[in-house]
Design a protein around this motif. Structure first.
Motif, short mmCIF file in Angstrom:
data_model
loop_
_atom_site.label_atom_id
_atom_site.label_comp_id
_atom_site.label_asym_id
_atom_site.label_seq_id
_atom_site.Cartn_x
_atom_site.Cartn_y
_atom_site.Cartn_z
N LEU A 368 0.99 -1.17 0.02
CA LEU A 368 0.06 -0.02 -0.09
C LEU A 368 0.85 1.25 0.13
O LEU A 368 0.43 2.36 -0.78
CB LEU A 368 -0.83 -0.02 1.51
N LEU A 375 2.85 6.81 -6.83
CA LEU A 375 1.78 7.72 -7.63
C LEU A 375 2.33 9.27 -7.34
O LEU A 375 1.52 10.17 -7.49
CB LEU A 375 0.30 7.61 -6.95
N GLN A 484 -17.35 -1.14 5.52
CA GLN A 484 -17.35 -0.23 4.37
C GLN A 484 -16.08 -0.51 3.53
O GLN A 484 -15.90 -0.34 2.23
CB GLN A 484 -16.74 1.23 4.97
N TYR A 485 -15.10 -1.18 3.99
CA TYR A 485 -13.73 -1.27 3.16
C TYR A 485 -13.18 -2.47 2.86
O TYR A 485 -12.20 -2.72 2.27
CB TYR A 485 -12.52 -0.17 3.70
N PHE B 104 2.09 -2.05 -9.88
CA PHE B 104 2.93 -3.40 -9.29
C PHE B 104 2.54 -4.36 -9.83
O PHE B 104 1.41 -4.73 -10.20
CB PHE B 104 2.76 -3.07 -7.92
N ASN B 108 -2.65 -3.49 -5.63
CA ASN B 108 -2.54 -3.18 -4.43
C ASN B 108 -3.50 -1.88 -4.22
O ASN B 108 -3.22 -0.78 -3.96
CB ASN B 108 -1.16 -2.76 -3.73
N PRO B 109 -4.66 -2.19 -4.30
CA PRO B 109 -5.73 -1.03 -4.12
C PRO B 109 -5.75 -0.55 -2.83
O PRO B 109 -5.52 -1.12 -1.77
CB PRO B 109 -7.11 -1.45 -4.61
N PHE B 110 -6.09 0.74 -2.68
CA PHE B 110 -6.03 1.55 -1.15
C PHE B 110 -7.37 0.85 -0.52
O PHE B 110 -8.34 0.78 -1.20
CB PHE B 110 -5.84 2.78 -1.31
N PRO B 111 -7.45 0.87 0.79
CA PRO B 111 -8.64 0.50 1.40
C PRO B 111 -9.75 1.56 1.34
O PRO B 111 -10.07 2.34 2.47
CB PRO B 111 -8.38 0.08 3.10
N LYS B 112 -9.84 2.19 0.10
CA LYS B 112 -10.88 3.24 -0.01
C LYS B 112 -11.91 2.93 -1.04
O LYS B 112 -11.72 1.79 -1.71
CB LYS B 112 -10.10 4.45 -0.67
N SER B 113 -12.96 3.71 -1.29
CA SER B 113 -13.74 3.46 -2.43
C SER B 113 -13.18 3.44 -3.72
O SER B 113 -12.02 3.89 -4.07
CB SER B 113 -14.93 4.35 -2.29
N TYR B 120 -7.15 9.53 -6.17
CA TYR B 120 -6.09 9.82 -5.21
C TYR B 120 -5.04 10.66 -5.70
O TYR B 120 -4.64 11.60 -5.24
CB TYR B 120 -5.48 8.50 -4.87
N ILE B 124 -4.04 14.52 -5.05
CA ILE B 124 -2.84 14.93 -4.28
C ILE B 124 -2.07 15.90 -5.17
O ILE B 124 -1.42 17.07 -4.49
CB ILE B 124 -1.95 13.85 -4.48
N HIS B 125 -1.89 15.93 -6.47
CA HIS B 125 -1.49 16.84 -7.16
C HIS B 125 -2.32 18.02 -7.68
O HIS B 125 -1.65 18.67 -8.44
CB HIS B 125 -0.71 15.92 -8.42
N ALA B 158 -15.96 -0.43 -1.93
CA ALA B 158 -14.28 -0.63 -1.72
C ALA B 158 -13.74 -1.18 -2.67
O ALA B 158 -14.09 -2.27 -3.44
CB ALA B 158 -14.21 -1.52 -0.44
N THR B 160 -11.01 -2.68 -2.72
CA THR B 160 -10.49 -4.16 -2.29
C THR B 160 -11.70 -5.08 -2.40
O THR B 160 -10.97 -6.32 -2.21
CB THR B 160 -9.93 -4.02 -0.66
N ARG B 174 -5.68 3.89 -11.62
CA ARG B 174 -5.12 4.99 -10.74
C ARG B 174 -3.93 5.53 -11.20
O ARG B 174 -3.72 6.63 -11.08
CB ARG B 174 -4.97 4.13 -9.39
N ALA B 175 -2.99 4.54 -11.89
CA ALA B 175 -1.59 5.19 -12.34
C ALA B 175 -2.19 6.25 -13.34
O ALA B 175 -1.39 7.27 -13.56
CB ALA B 175 -0.86 4.11 -12.63
N THR B 178 -3.24 9.92 -12.79
CA THR B 178 -2.21 10.91 -12.36
C THR B 178 -1.57 11.44 -13.61
O THR B 178 -0.61 12.33 -13.41
CB THR B 178 -1.17 10.37 -11.56
#
Ligand code: ATP
Ligand code: MG
Lengths: 486, 265
Positions: A368, A375, A484-485, B104, B108-113, B120, B124-125, B158, B160, B174-175, B178
């Motif tokens: 993670l 990114l 949720q996750y 990768f 490896n998705p983030f634990p987000k929607s 993301y 950030i940018h 999610a 995940t 996701r990549a 950006t």
């Protein structure tokens, strides 16, 4: 035969079962271990377990049941109304046991012959004096009923001990014989041992649960007794805490609850950010070398007894806060205060939170972090947006555990917060907590059966309910987040 | 004869995006890469092939300085992105990674929607000025990654919770969101079924229009299908680098030939 000796005999039988079980399994396949269903060691353990465990279980049950049965038998010696009253019966039985033990000691010391011990009566002179001569001090002269009961107790106990030894040994030998009879090359000793291991594990896990249930039951029964002497509504909602042992006490929970929560709040305000930031630094920023130095140093705090923290609060923090904050700002003049205790408890909880949170953050998969760095996120963005959300359930759990600890803390509040039950917003005022009052109501020379003493149990019950509520809340937060996750 | 003019036009279209000269990588005392020289072209798919442990991922991570996050890794030599040395002190690795994105090997998705996963990078940018713009980026990235149809009704769920192959495409989206100039992909299809693999390969081919793509793969067929340039690594050395058609039909090094024909690996 004494219990200790009996257990040693069981141990010897277990060793015999171990050796014989293995030997028999090997003999049944003419030493060709590949024809055995299980490895030889499993047959050995099976023999040992069958010789030991059932006998041990019988012994345990016997030890629990025997005193209860003897007590029933002795009921005839006393008037029924004395025996039906719980507390009187307990006192009587304690007397009987004490005299019986005294007689045992006297026989062992040679002051009485075994014959005399069985037949001695109050008419033969003072039993108290004769027992006193061999070092057994009795509070009052022995009544004829108690002496008779004690003599009968000794007889029953010795019969019981004999029966106990015989039954236990029979069960052990039967278990051993069974194990040997059943052992042959096809017997699935491995599965049987597995089942026993499972049983032992389940038993271990129930002990904690049973203890909790036991604690709750005892608190509950005393709390109910308390509520029969003092209106429970006044306890829950009363705004004054003024126990007086001459009667007419006011036992309101609210000031104590307020003190407890206020001090815990201050403690958590100190401990949560500091502990969490420490954990983030250690887990994400510190080099391995720095980490290997700082982590143990922080954890040293966790090893310091809370009494020492209490001293620190009393001698250093309290006067410092008083002289530099409370007095100059006109907020108070007391060294003991919510601030003092809260700060010190907070510091005590820093290593607790930081080391739990550190473990939790480290458990967040490296992939993670890589994903986030890949990114173009910075370290702190990664921590805030990826790592902390992923670690949140664990961190909430850690924080609530720390909160339970703060609420249950006793020594530091005793020394740092004072003993005055007050409802006040000023954090530089001395206040007190539930735990402090539990201690102070139970210590001291007071009658056990008064509301002033029994209120301690009601307070304990309150604490239990608060921490239980916190834990349930923690579970709820964690579950909601997971849904949720994941 | 027919190939030659094609090749000609392509080379004139592309210029060098990344230049690596004399790159050495050490993990502690152990050297993992020796003397790697490579020119990676713009608007081109470059495949890295080679047996396991030969240093493909290591070299890939050099290109966006992900090796900085491994405490005992040390990189020597020169890597230029658009003529600028990325290991120069003035270069901010965080900025660099926004330009050189990475997918990768393991999803490896983030634990987000799903939405927040894709949003993301742009967030950030600061790539967007309004929610509508962000929505648009999320949608177009998911479309590019061939995932939009499957998730358009469940963007709030999610990331995940998706299947392995969907997760990998989410990571690609996701990549892509950006808006990098170079996209590094470390075995992006190793968790995918043939259908999803075909979709990702198609995506890679489309991405070539706007980025330079570098892909590590263990599948010779995949390298042959998607790439124009191929680099063969062996035991920490770059053995051979050239046009994919050339490497697969007429390798100049015997080790390359053995690997491609399945004799070492
Ligand atoms: N973090 C690390 N620490 C130490 N050694 C490493 C590390 N990562 C990789 N290595 C070593 O560097 C060498 C190259 O590894 P790398 O991951 O680049 O191989 P690869 O070509 O990507 O292999 P694969 O095809 O299996 O992914 C290997 O010998 C590996 O053991
Ligand atoms: Mg790899």
């Amino acid at each position: 035969m004494s219990v200790f000796f009996l257990i040693i005999v069981l141990g010897v039988l277990a060793i015999a079962g171990f050796v014989l079980g293995r030997g028999r399994a090997l003999a049944s396949v003419q030493g060709n271990t590949r024809r055995l269903h299980s490895l030889p060691g499993y047959y050995a353990w099976h023999g040992a377990i069958m010789a030991f465990l059932p006998a041990m279980a019988v012994l345990t049950l016997w030890l629990i049941a025997q005193p209860l049965i003897i007590e029933r038998q002795l009921a005839d010696y006393f008037p029924a109304e004395q025996f039906e009253n719980d507390s009187q019966r307990i006192l009587l039985m304690a007397d009987v046991r004490r005299v019986a033990e005294g007689l045992d000691v006297a026989v062992a010391a040679g002051a009485l012959t075994p014959q005399d011990a069985e037949t001695i009566t109050v008419a033969d002179g003072s039993v108290r004096e004769r027992l006193g001569a061999v070092g057994v001090a009795l509070g009052a002269e022995v009544t004829p009923e108690v002496l008779d009961a004690a003599q009968s107790y000794r007889a029953l106990a010795s019969t019981g001990a004999l029966g106990r030894a015989i039954v236990t040994l029979i069960v052990a030998l039967a278990g051993l014989a069974y194990a040997l009879r059943i052992t042959n090359g096809d017997f699935r000793a491995r599965n049987r041992v597995e089942a026993v291991i499972l049983g032992v594990l389940i038993l271990a896990s129930t002990i904690a649960i049973l203890t909790t249930i036991g604690i709750v039951m005892s608190m509950l029964s005393e709390t109910i007794r308390f509520s029969s002497m003092y209106p429970f509504k006044d306890f829950l909602f009363g705004l004054t805490w003024q126990p007086s042992f001459q009667g007419g006490s006011e036992l309101g929970l609210i000031p104590l609850l307020w003190g407890t929560l206020y001090i815990s709040l201050v403690a958590m305000i100190v401990a949560v950010p500091t502990g969490l930031f420490t954990a983030i630094y250690l887990a994400e920023y510190a080099s391995p070398r720095v980490r290997s130095i700082i982590k143990p140093l922080i954890e040293v705090i966790a090893g310091i007894p809370t009494v020492v923290f209490g001293l620190f609060a009393l001698v250093t923090v309290g006067p410092f806060l008083r002289d530099w904050f409370a007095v100059p700002t006109g907020l108070g003049s007391s060294g003991s205060s919510v601030m003092t205790a809260g700060l010190v408890i907070g510091v005590l909880n820093i290593p607790f939170i930081s080391s739990l949170a550190d473990d939790i953050i480290n458990a967040v998969p490296q992939s993670l972090r890589d994903g986030s760095y890949g990114l173009g996120a910075t370290k702190s963005e990664t921590v805030r947006q990826v790592i902390l959300p992923a670690a949140l359930p664990g961190i909430v759990g850690a924080i609530l555990l720390a909160a339970s600890r703060a609420i249950g803390e006793t020594m530091i509040v005793t020394m740092g917060a004072g003993a005055a039950a007050k409802l006040d917003l000023n954090p530089f005022e001395a206040m007190t907590t539930i735990t402090v009052k539990i201690v102070s109501q139970l210590t001291g020379d007071t009658e056990f059966n008064s509301p002033e003493t029994l209120v301690a149990f009601a307070l304990g019950m309150t604490l239990f309910v608060i921490t239980l509520g916190l834990n349930i809340f923690a579970l709820w937060v964690v579950r909601k987040y997971r849904e949720q996750y994941e | 004869m027919y190939d030659a003019p094609n090749l000609e036009t392509r080379v004139t279209q592309t210029n060098t995006k990344i230049t690596a000269r004399g790159v050495q990588v050490y993990y502690g005392d152990k050297q993992a890469l020796q003397d790697v020289d490579v020119d990676i072209l713009d608007n081109t798919v470059t495949a890295f092939i080679g047996p396991s442990g030969c240093g493909k991922s290591t070299f890939l991570r050099c290109l966006n300085r992900m090796n900085d996050t491994i405490s005992n890794a040390r990189v020597e030599g020169e890597i230029l992105l658009d003529g600028e040395n990325i290991y120069d002190k003035r270069v901010d690795p965080v900025q660099l990674r926004a330009k050189v994105g990475m997918v990768f090997q393991k999803p490896n998705p983030f634990p987000k929607s799903i939405y927040d996963n894709v949003a993301y990078g742009p967030k950030i940018h600061g790539l967007t000025r309004s929610k509508a713009e962000l929505d648009e980026i999320v949608e177009s990235s998911l479309r590019k990654a061939a995932l939009w149809k499957e998730v358009k009704d469940r963007l709030g769920e999610a990331g995940t919770g998706l299947s392995g192959g969907q997760q990998q495409r989410l990571c690609i989206a996701r990549a892509v969101a950006t808006a990098p100039e170079v996209l590094l992909m470390d075995e992006p299809c190793s968790a995918l079924d043939p259908i999803a693999t075909a979709q990702v390969e198609e995506l890679i081919d489309e991405l070539r229009a706007s980025f330079s793509v570098v892909i590590v793969t263990h599948s010779m067929q995949q390298a042959a299908r998607v790439s124009q340039k191929t680099a063969f690594f062996h035991l920490g050395n770059l053995v051979e680098y050239g046009d994919t058609s050339h490497i697969f039909t007429n390798p100049s090094d015997p080790r390359t030939e053995s690997y491609i024909t399945g004799r070492i690996g």
